[in-house]
Design an enzyme around this catalytic site. Structure first.
Site, PDB file in Angstrom:
ATOM      1  N   GLU A  87      30.487 -76.500 -40.414  1.00 27.11           N
ATOM      2  CA  GLU A  87      29.137 -76.359 -41.313  1.00 27.11           C
ATOM      3  C   GLU A  87      29.866 -77.604 -42.539  1.00 27.11           C
ATOM      4  O   GLU A  87      31.023 -77.226 -42.691  1.00 27.11           O
ATOM      5  CB  GLU A  87      29.629 -74.545 -41.634  1.00 27.11           C
ATOM      6  CG  GLU A  87      29.353 -73.423 -40.186  1.00 27.11           C
ATOM      7  CD  GLU A  87      29.091 -72.402 -41.043  1.00 27.11           C
ATOM      8  OE1 GLU A  87      28.654 -71.836 -40.792  1.00 27.11           O
ATOM      9  OE2 GLU A  87      29.457 -72.062 -42.159  1.00 27.11           O
ATOM     10  N   CYS A 112      31.039 -79.146 -49.376  1.00 25.36           N
ATOM     11  CA  CYS A 112      32.343 -78.615 -49.289  1.00 25.36           C
ATOM     12  C   CYS A 112      32.473 -78.625 -47.830  1.00 25.36           C
ATOM     13  O   CYS A 112      31.630 -78.028 -46.688  1.00 25.36           O
ATOM     14  CB  CYS A 112      32.204 -76.721 -49.117  1.00 25.36           C
ATOM     15  SG  CYS A 112      32.906 -75.673 -48.807  1.00 25.36           S
ATOM     16  N   CYS A 119      39.503 -72.765 -36.676  1.00 24.08           N
ATOM     17  CA  CYS A 119      40.818 -72.508 -37.231  1.00 24.08           C
ATOM     18  C   CYS A 119      41.990 -72.078 -36.225  1.00 24.08           C
ATOM     19  O   CYS A 119      41.695 -70.763 -35.603  1.00 24.08           O
ATOM     20  CB  CYS A 119      40.663 -72.117 -38.811  1.00 24.08           C
ATOM     21  SG  CYS A 119      41.858 -71.931 -39.770  1.00 24.08           S
ATOM     22  N   CYS A 343      31.976 -69.698 -44.487  1.00 21.53           N
ATOM     23  CA  CYS A 343      32.680 -70.108 -43.892  1.00 21.53           C
ATOM     24  C   CYS A 343      32.172 -69.841 -43.116  1.00 21.53           C
ATOM     25  O   CYS A 343      32.791 -68.839 -42.963  1.00 21.53           O
ATOM     26  CB  CYS A 343      33.300 -71.255 -44.678  1.00 21.53           C
ATOM     27  SG  CYS A 343      35.018 -70.799 -43.157  1.00 21.53           S
TER      28      CYS A 343
HETATM   29  N1  SAH Z   1      41.342 -72.902 -44.537  1.00 22.37           N
HETATM   30  C1  SAH Z   1      42.044 -73.590 -46.229  1.00 22.37           C
HETATM   31  C2  SAH Z   1      39.968 -74.438 -46.679  1.00 22.37           C
HETATM   32  C3  SAH Z   1      39.231 -73.589 -46.668  1.00 22.37           C
HETATM   33  S1  SAH Z   1      39.147 -72.018 -45.453  1.00 22.37           S
HETATM   34  C4  SAH Z   1      42.066 -72.375 -46.898  1.00 22.37           C
HETATM   35  O1  SAH Z   1      41.884 -71.211 -46.190  1.00 22.37           O
HETATM   36  O2  SAH Z   1      41.914 -72.711 -48.229  1.00 22.37           O
HETATM   37  C5  SAH Z   1      37.429 -71.586 -45.766  1.00 22.37           C
HETATM   38  C6  SAH Z   1      37.051 -70.762 -47.482  1.00 22.37           C
HETATM   39  O3  SAH Z   1      36.430 -69.391 -47.392  1.00 22.37           O
HETATM   40  C7  SAH Z   1      38.727 -70.419 -48.304  1.00 22.37           C
HETATM   41  O4  SAH Z   1      38.710 -70.117 -49.262  1.00 22.37           O
HETATM   42  C8  SAH Z   1      38.371 -68.442 -47.998  1.00 22.37           C
HETATM   43  O5  SAH Z   1      39.385 -68.579 -49.107  1.00 22.37           O
HETATM   44  C9  SAH Z   1      37.021 -68.260 -47.624  1.00 22.37           C
HETATM   45  N2  SAH Z   1      36.383 -67.176 -47.397  1.00 22.37           N
HETATM   46  C10 SAH Z   1      37.286 -66.761 -45.419  1.00 22.37           C
HETATM   47  N3  SAH Z   1      36.270 -65.787 -45.405  1.00 22.37           N
HETATM   48  C11 SAH Z   1      35.322 -65.440 -46.502  1.00 22.37           C
HETATM   49  C12 SAH Z   1      34.646 -64.112 -46.364  1.00 22.37           C
HETATM   50  N4  SAH Z   1      34.331 -63.322 -45.691  1.00 22.37           N
HETATM   51  N5  SAH Z   1      34.002 -64.026 -47.781  1.00 22.37           N
HETATM   52  C13 SAH Z   1      34.668 -65.000 -49.337  1.00 22.37           C
HETATM   53  N6  SAH Z   1      35.368 -66.374 -48.550  1.00 22.37           N
HETATM   54  C14 SAH Z   1      36.056 -66.509 -47.600  1.00 22.37           C
HETATM   55 FE1  SF4 Z   2      41.123 -71.333 -41.198  1.00 25.08          FE
HETATM   56 FE2  SF4 Z   2      40.050 -68.902 -42.471  1.00 25.08          FE
HETATM   57 FE3  SF4 Z   2      42.099 -68.787 -42.744  1.00 25.08          FE
HETATM   58 FE4  SF4 Z   2      40.602 -70.739 -44.151  1.00 25.08          FE
HETATM   59  S1  SF4 Z   2      40.465 -68.645 -44.272  1.00 25.08           S
HETATM   60  S2  SF4 Z   2      42.733 -70.779 -43.197  1.00 25.08           S
HETATM   61  S3  SF4 Z   2      39.644 -71.004 -42.249  1.00 25.08           S
HETATM   62  S4  SF4 Z   2      41.558 -68.682 -40.765  1.00 25.08           S
END
Ligand code: SAH
Ligand code: SF4
Length: 356
Positions: A87, A112, A119, A343
Site C-alpha cells: 500500500e 506514505c 512486517c 496501514c
Molecule cells: N513500522 C514503522 C513504520 C510505520 S507502521 C513503525 O511502526 O513506525 C505504520 C503506521 O501505522 C504506524 O505509525 C502505526 O502506529 C500505524 N498504525 C498501525 N496500525 C494502526 C491502527 N490500527 N490504527 C492507527 N494507526 C495504526
Molecule cells: Fe510493523 Fe505495523 Fe509494528 Fe510498524 S506498526 S513495526 S508496520 S507491525
C-alpha cells in the site's frame, strides 16, 4: 527478473551505461518526463534504447486498486512484479493556506511509503503484522511508489512532496535498501526530494537508529513510541523486550538532528490502555530532555482487532496536559478513515473480498 532502472543511483547507472552523461538523460526521462518505455527516450541512440529495454524494466508496480476518501486522501494498492501487494497513501493537506505572517503556501502533499511486504515486528494493534513477513522491498520498489503516485495524479515533476516511511513494514529492518532509495529520491536530477523532506518512522530498533544516523542522510526520524512503560510497550510491540524504551531514548539523543527541528514521537492512543493522564504525565517526563514533538494518533479499529478507538475527550485531555507541561503535541486527524485508513487495511480488505 530484470532489475528496474529505479534500482540505481545515477552514479551506478553511469557505470552501467556509457558514456556517463547518458545516466543523467535517463534520469530525466524517467523522473521528469515519466517515460514508461525506453523507446520513448529520443535523445538516446536506438541501439542503447534497445539494450536498456533488454536489460531493465522501468516501473515495477501495477496499480490494482485506488480509493479516495472524502477528505481527499488517496490510498493505492500496488502489485509488485511477483504478484505481492503493498500500500501507498497520498495525503493532501490543506489546499492553499496563508500562515500567521500572511505568506501564502501551496497545498502540502505527503506520500506514505511502504518498505516491506508484511512486517516482522508483529505489533498487536497493526493489521500489517497479521499477515506476517513476506519480503523486503528493493530500493527501486520503494522509489517507484513515489513515481507511480506522481504519474497517476499527473503531478508536475517539480511538485514538492514530503515522504514518510510509514506504510507497511519496518523501514529500519530493511536499512540497506531504504538508504539506497533515500539517496535515489534525493538526487537533484531525479525526484529531488531532500533528506529534510523525508521522515523514517520506526518501531524502535535502537541499534539501527544509530546506523541510520551514521549514514548522515539528513533525514528525520519518527519514533513509534505508543507507550511510556516497558510492560505495556512490550505487549503492543513485542520487540520492545529486546529494544526497550530507555535504549530508544538514548539512540534518539545520539541521532544527528537538524538543530531547528524536533524528533517526532508517535503515540497511538488506545482506549483504556494508554489514554489516561498518568500516561501523559510519564510521557512529559520521558521526553523532557529531548527536542520532541508528539503526534497522538487515534487507534483505528478493524474487524477482529483487540483494541478500541479512544474518545475525543480523552484525546483532548491528553493533548492539553502535554501542551500545558511544555511538550509540543498535536492530534493526527483521522485522514481517510472511510477508506480503510491505517496501514495494512486496504490490502486486508481486498484479500477478504477475494475470499468472499
Ligand atoms: N513500522 C514503522 C513504520 C510505520 S507502521 C513503525 O511502526 O513506525 C505504520 C503506521 O501505522 C504506524 O505509525 C502505526 O502506529 C500505524 N498504525 C498501525 N496500525 C494502526 C491502527 N490500527 N490504527 C492507527 N494507526 C495504526
Ligand atoms: Fe510493523 Fe505495523 Fe509494528 Fe510498524 S506498526 S513495526 S508496520 S507491525
Amino acid at each position: 527478473m530484470k532489475p528496474t532502472i529505479l534500482d540505481f543511483t545515477k552514479e551506478e547507472l553511469a557505470y552501467h551505461v556509457k558514456p556517463a552523461f547518458r545516466a543523467k538523460q535517463i534520469f530525466g526521462w524517467v523522473y521528469h518526463q515519466y517515460a514508461q518505455d525506453f523507446m520513448q527516450m529520443e535523445n538516446l541512440p536506438k541501439a542503447l534504447r534497445s539494450e536498456l529495454a533488454e536489460r531493465f524494466d522501468i516501473m515495477p508496480l501495477l496499480m490494482v486498486r485506488k480509493e479516495e476518501s472524502s477528505d481527499g486522501t488517496l490510498k493505492y494498492l500496488f502489485a509488485l512484479r511477483d504478484g505481492k501487494t503493498i500500500e501507498t497513501v497520498l495525503l493532501r493537506m490543506k489546499e492553499e493556506w496563508v500562515d500567521e505572517e500572511g505568506v501564502k503556501h501551496a497545498s502540502r502533499y505527503t506520500v506514505c511509503v511502504s518498505t516491506q511486504v508484511g512486517c516482522k515486528v508483529g505489533c498487536s494493534f497493526c493489521l500489517t503484522a497479521k499477515g506476517g513477513f513476506t519480503r523486503d522491498l528493493g530500493a527501486g520498489e520503494i522509489v517507484a511508489q513515489i513515481l507511480a503516485v506522481k504519474i497517476d495524479q499527473g503531478l508536475e515533476a517539480a511538485r514538492r512532496l514530503n515522504i514518510v516511511y510509514m506504510g507497511m513494514g519496518e523501514p529500519l529492518d530493511n536499512l540497506e535498501n531504504l538508504a539506497k532509495a533515500i539517496n535515489i529520491i534525493k538526487d537533484e536530477e531525479g525526484l529531488s526530494i531532500s533528506g529534510k523532506r523525508q521522515t523514517v518512522s520506526t518501531s524502535g530498533l535502537s541499534t539501527k537508529i544509530d546506523k541510520l544516523g551514521a549514514m548522515d542522510l539528513g533525514v528525520h526520524i519518527a519514533i513509534s513510541l505508543h507507550a511510556v512503560d516497558d510492560d505495556l510497550r512490550s505487549e503492543l510491540i513485542p520487540m520492545n523486550k529486546a529494544y526497550n524504551i530507555a535504549s530508544i531514548i538514548d539512540a534518539v539523543k545520539r541521532f544527528p538532528i537538524d538543530t531547528r527541528k524536533r524528533v517526532m514521537f508517535e503515540y497511538l492512543v488506545i482506549k483504556d490502555k494508554n489514554d489516561d493522564l498518568d500516561s501523559a504525565k510519564k510521557l512529559v517526563k520521558l521526553l523532557s530532555g529531548i527536542k520532541a514533538k508528539v503526534n497522538l494518533i487515534y487507534f483505528n479499529p478493524y474487524p477482529g482487532g483487540l483494541y478500541e478507538r479512544p474518545d475525543e475527550a480523552s484525546m483532548k485531555a491528553f493533548s492539553d496536559y502535554c501542551i500545558a507541561h511544555g511538550l509540543l503535541c498535536t492530534i493526527r486527524d483521522s485522514k481517510g478513515l472511510d477508506i480503510s485508513a491505517a496501514c495494512g487495511q486496504l490490502k486486508e480488505k481486498t484479500q477478504e473480498e477475494l475470499k468472499a
